[in-house]
Write a protein that holds these residues in place. Structure first.
Motif, PDB file in Angstrom:
ATOM      1  N   SER A 184      -2.644   3.558   5.751  1.00 19.88           N
ATOM      2  CA  SER A 184      -1.780   2.696   6.565  1.00 19.88           C
ATOM      3  C   SER A 184      -0.708   2.127   5.653  1.00 19.88           C
ATOM      4  O   SER A 184      -0.820   2.187   4.418  1.00 19.88           O
ATOM      5  CB  SER A 184      -2.577   1.572   7.225  1.00 19.88           C
ATOM      6  N   PHE A 185       0.313   1.548   6.249  1.00 21.42           N
ATOM      7  CA  PHE A 185       1.402   0.945   5.485  1.00 21.42           C
ATOM      8  C   PHE A 185       1.555  -0.515   5.886  1.00 21.42           C
ATOM      9  O   PHE A 185       2.629  -0.993   6.205  1.00 21.42           O
ATOM     10  CB  PHE A 185       2.706   1.725   5.702  1.00 21.42           C
ATOM     11  N   ARG A 186       0.419  -1.243   5.859  1.00 20.30           N
ATOM     12  CA  ARG A 186       0.426  -2.673   6.159  1.00 20.30           C
ATOM     13  C   ARG A 186       1.111  -3.440   5.037  1.00 20.30           C
ATOM     14  O   ARG A 186       0.895  -3.150   3.859  1.00 20.30           O
ATOM     15  CB  ARG A 186      -1.002  -3.186   6.337  1.00 20.30           C
ATOM     16  N   MET A 187       1.885  -4.444   5.389  1.00 23.19           N
ATOM     17  CA  MET A 187       2.642  -5.191   4.397  1.00 23.19           C
ATOM     18  C   MET A 187       1.734  -5.857   3.369  1.00 23.19           C
ATOM     19  O   MET A 187       2.092  -5.974   2.199  1.00 23.19           O
ATOM     20  CB  MET A 187       3.522  -6.241   5.081  1.00 23.19           C
ATOM     21  N   ARG A 188       0.534  -6.274   3.797  1.00 22.52           N
ATOM     22  CA  ARG A 188      -0.380  -6.940   2.867  1.00 22.52           C
ATOM     23  C   ARG A 188      -0.972  -5.973   1.858  1.00 22.52           C
ATOM     24  O   ARG A 188      -1.622  -6.401   0.903  1.00 22.52           O
ATOM     25  CB  ARG A 188      -1.492  -7.659   3.624  1.00 22.52           C
ATOM     26  N   VAL A 189      -0.768  -4.683   2.059  1.00 22.79           N
ATOM     27  CA  VAL A 189      -1.164  -3.695   1.053  1.00 22.79           C
ATOM     28  C   VAL A 189       0.063  -3.137   0.340  1.00 22.79           C
ATOM     29  O   VAL A 189       0.035  -2.922  -0.876  1.00 22.79           O
ATOM     30  CB  VAL A 189      -1.975  -2.554   1.703  1.00 22.79           C
ATOM     31  N   VAL A 190       1.149  -2.952   1.082  1.00 27.42           N
ATOM     32  CA  VAL A 190       2.349  -2.342   0.502  1.00 27.42           C
ATOM     33  C   VAL A 190       2.911  -3.191  -0.637  1.00 27.42           C
ATOM     34  O   VAL A 190       3.139  -2.690  -1.756  1.00 27.42           O
ATOM     35  CB  VAL A 190       3.425  -2.122   1.589  1.00 27.42           C
ATOM     36  N   LEU A 191       3.138  -4.469  -0.405  1.00 30.22           N
ATOM     37  CA  LEU A 191       3.766  -5.311  -1.438  1.00 30.22           C
ATOM     38  C   LEU A 191       2.898  -5.466  -2.677  1.00 30.22           C
ATOM     39  O   LEU A 191       3.384  -5.289  -3.803  1.00 30.22           O
ATOM     40  CB  LEU A 191       4.135  -6.677  -0.846  1.00 30.22           C
ATOM     41  N   PRO A 192       1.597  -5.824  -2.537  1.00 33.69           N
ATOM     42  CA  PRO A 192       0.766  -5.900  -3.744  1.00 33.69           C
ATOM     43  C   PRO A 192       0.676  -4.563  -4.479  1.00 33.69           C
ATOM     44  O   PRO A 192       0.623  -4.534  -5.717  1.00 33.69           O
ATOM     45  CB  PRO A 192      -0.604  -6.327  -3.201  1.00 33.69           C
ATOM     46  N   THR A 193       0.689  -3.461  -3.724  1.00 33.87           N
ATOM     47  CA  THR A 193       0.613  -2.151  -4.373  1.00 33.87           C
ATOM     48  C   THR A 193       1.852  -1.891  -5.213  1.00 33.87           C
ATOM     49  O   THR A 193       1.756  -1.464  -6.374  1.00 33.87           O
ATOM     50  CB  THR A 193       0.455  -1.045  -3.312  1.00 33.87           C
ATOM     51  N   ILE A 194       3.015  -2.145  -4.653  1.00 37.07           N
ATOM     52  CA  ILE A 194       4.259  -1.909  -5.386  1.00 37.07           C
ATOM     53  C   ILE A 194       4.307  -2.754  -6.656  1.00 37.07           C
ATOM     54  O   ILE A 194       4.615  -2.258  -7.748  1.00 37.07           O
ATOM     55  CB  ILE A 194       5.479  -2.210  -4.491  1.00 37.07           C
ATOM     56  N   LEU A 195       3.975  -4.031  -6.516  1.00 40.30           N
ATOM     57  CA  LEU A 195       4.024  -4.921  -7.682  1.00 40.30           C
ATOM     58  C   LEU A 195       2.962  -4.544  -8.708  1.00 40.30           C
ATOM     59  O   LEU A 195       3.245  -4.474  -9.913  1.00 40.30           O
ATOM     60  CB  LEU A 195       3.832  -6.365  -7.231  1.00 40.30           C
ATOM     61  N   GLY A 196       1.746  -4.293  -8.234  1.00 36.43           N
ATOM     62  CA  GLY A 196       0.671  -3.955  -9.160  1.00 36.43           C
ATOM     63  C   GLY A 196       0.924  -2.660  -9.898  1.00 36.43           C
ATOM     64  O   GLY A 196       0.688  -2.558 -11.110  1.00 36.43           O
ATOM     65  N   VAL A 197       1.430  -1.659  -9.181  1.00 35.50           N
ATOM     66  CA  VAL A 197       1.731  -0.370  -9.809  1.00 35.50           C
ATOM     67  C   VAL A 197       2.829  -0.527 -10.856  1.00 35.50           C
ATOM     68  O   VAL A 197       2.738   0.026 -11.971  1.00 35.50           O
ATOM     69  CB  VAL A 197       2.135   0.659  -8.738  1.00 35.50           C
ATOM     70  N   ALA A 198       3.883  -1.259 -10.510  1.00 36.98           N
ATOM     71  CA  ALA A 198       4.995  -1.435 -11.457  1.00 36.98           C
ATOM     72  C   ALA A 198       4.524  -2.097 -12.745  1.00 36.98           C
ATOM     73  O   ALA A 198       4.852  -1.641 -13.855  1.00 36.98           O
ATOM     74  CB  ALA A 198       6.097  -2.272 -10.804  1.00 36.98           C
ATOM     75  N   VAL A 199       3.740  -3.154 -12.618  1.00 29.37           N
ATOM     76  CA  VAL A 199       3.250  -3.862 -13.810  1.00 29.37           C
ATOM     77  C   VAL A 199       2.272  -2.990 -14.587  1.00 29.37           C
ATOM     78  O   VAL A 199       2.313  -2.939 -15.827  1.00 29.37           O
ATOM     79  CB  VAL A 199       2.592  -5.192 -13.398  1.00 29.37           C
ATOM     80  N   ALA A 200       1.388  -2.286 -13.875  1.00 26.57           N
ATOM     81  CA  ALA A 200       0.395  -1.452 -14.549  1.00 26.57           C
ATOM     82  C   ALA A 200       1.057  -0.344 -15.364  1.00 26.57           C
ATOM     83  O   ALA A 200       0.689  -0.101 -16.526  1.00 26.57           O
ATOM     84  CB  ALA A 200      -0.560  -0.844 -13.517  1.00 26.57           C
ATOM     85  N   VAL A 201       2.033   0.330 -14.770  1.00 29.50           N
ATOM     86  CA  VAL A 201       2.709   1.414 -15.496  1.00 29.50           C
ATOM     87  C   VAL A 201       3.490   0.864 -16.680  1.00 29.50           C
ATOM     88  O   VAL A 201       3.508   1.465 -17.764  1.00 29.50           O
ATOM     89  CB  VAL A 201       3.626   2.201 -14.537  1.00 29.50           C
TER      90      VAL A 201
END
Length: 442
Positions: A184-201
């Protein structure tokens, strides 16, 4: 009316926690990959040294890989959640079918994965990094006092961060969390995913450097006239994906069916078999990164390509059936690359000099299409391959091949491999355990 936990301040809190968890995931995943890279170089040096000893030297890689598989299985004996890829566990948590794995999984997956994969088993690094990232996310949410829904959202986001670090593929990692885990593309998953992925990489790159996984020269876009060739290639790749899924599940069932042999002994035997393959050819085992790079470099002759495809087609499922920590993605990408070279060679026989760019384009399309057919996450596979190779010129043929491969697998009613593994894992949890310690390759 929306509760405070699910209001904008609640989403802001979730995003802040995703940044914190992303940093931890980046350093843990980056450290894991750094250690594994060094173990891989050590293994190649060991193989060169043992080859100079003649026939007695053949037993060294057998012993090393058997020992690594044994250590991996021992870790699983004490931390059963660390078995296999872990992606099916992450997906089960997202669907409310299981509880998040405990923090002890992180050192277990880290050390067990290094032992199993570093010694040469045909397993991928992405499974452990996805699972460790998910545990970092769920534990961060738990300690912050989030409700169950937001804990699941954070663990899903960090599973994508783990994949992004494993393959240095931020967009692919984010898509994995949304397309495969959450679906799914729920906002409560999309935003944390984008931020978490960016910081992790970003944190992972502090350890690993800032280059793509594979060094690929310029690949010209194949002529649009050849698009039907990629459609046919995709249809055939769908059949290859179906076969690979069935071989993997069959290997797990066959090894689990040998009830008279303890799980650790089974892992040791499988490790010895893979070690024997290593003694014959260093490219026959291991995760497959070096093999894929050699294919891009054009350093492997066609008969060897065919032999390696057959060997790794069965060695990967057998390695996964050992039940040690390790994933499926990386070996699958290597098989897709081998299959792409073989198909391109066949086209060249039928239509000599059809297109000089066809070989590399087929390699890229093979990696993405096989991933799509087996995992059933086509966008994730496409973007992963593009990011890992820093190549976008073959996007249209890759799209055509991947779509056809997924269509064939879907029409054949073969479930995505992680759906099957998840169902197997849940069935094991419902079944009363037999006397004594056991493990599961799922």
């Amino acid at each position: 009316m929306e509760s405070a936990q699910h209001s904008s301040p609640g989403l802001t809190r979730l995003c802040v926690l995703a940044v914190v968890a992303g940093a931890v995931t980046g350093f843990v995943g980056g450290g894991f990959r750094w250690c594994l890279d060094h173990l891989t170089r050590w293994r190649l040096d060991m193989l060169d040294w043992s080859a100079g000893l003649g026939v007695p030297g053949w037993f060294i890689p057998v012993a090393v890989t058997a020992a690594g598989a044994t250590v991996g299985a021992l870790v699983v004996r004490f931390v059963p959640e660390s078995s296999g890829s872990g992606i099916q566990q992450v997906e089960a948590v997202e669907r409310g079918e299981a509880s998040p794995s405990p923090p002890r999984l992180i050192p277990a997956k880290f050390l067990g994965g290094l032992a199993a994969m570093g010694s040469g088993l045909v397993l991928g690094r992405e499974g452990p990094t996805v699972h460790m990232g998910a545990v970092v996310g769920s534990e961060t949410g738990r300690r912050a006092g989030l409700d169950d829904n937001d804990i699941r959202a954070l663990q899903t986001s960090m599973s994508g961060a783990g994949l992004a670090v494993a393959f240095t593929a931020p967009v692919g990692g984010a898509l994995f969390a949304l397309e495969e885990v959450s679906r799914s593309f729920r906002m409560r998953v999309v935003l944390p995913t984008i931020l978490g992925v960016a910081v992790a990489v970003a944190c992972g790159r502090l350890i690993l450097g800032d280059r793509p996984d594979f060094v690929v020269g310029a690949v010209a876009a194949p002529s649009i006239v050849l698009l039907p060739v990629f459609v046919i290639f995709g249809l055939l790749t769908g059949l290859v994906g179906i076969a690979y899924t069935k071989v993997t599940l069959g290997a797990i069932a066959a090894v689990r069916g040998i009830v008279r042999v303890p799980p650790i002994a089974k892992a040791t035997i499988i490790g010895a078999i893979i070690g024997a393959l290593l003694a014959i050819d260093a490219q026959a085992a291991g995760g497959g990164d070096g093999l894929a790079q050699s294919i891009f470099d054009g350093g492997i002759v066609l008969p060897a390509i065919a032999a390696l495809l057959v060997v790794r087609f069965f060695a990967g499922p057998l390695s996964y059936a050992a039940g040690t920590p390790g994933g499926l993605f990386a070996p699958m990408l290597a098989i897709g690359a081998l299959w792409g070279v073989l198909f391109a060679a066949g086209v060249d026989v039928l239509f000599p000099q059809a297109d000089s760019s066809l070989r590399d384009a087929m390699v890229l399309a093979g990696m993405a299409a096989l991933f799509g057919a087996v995992v059933r996450a086509p966008l994730t596979g496409l973007v992963l391959v593009m990011e890992m190779t820093a190549t976008t010129t073959v996007a249209v043929p890759m799209l055509a091949a991947t779509a056809m491969a997924v269509l064939v697998a879907h029409l054949a009613s073969v479930p995505p491999i992680y759906d099957s593994l998840r169902e197997q894992m849940l069935a094991d949890h419902r079944r009363p355990p037999p006397p004594g310690p056991t493990t599961s390759a799922a």
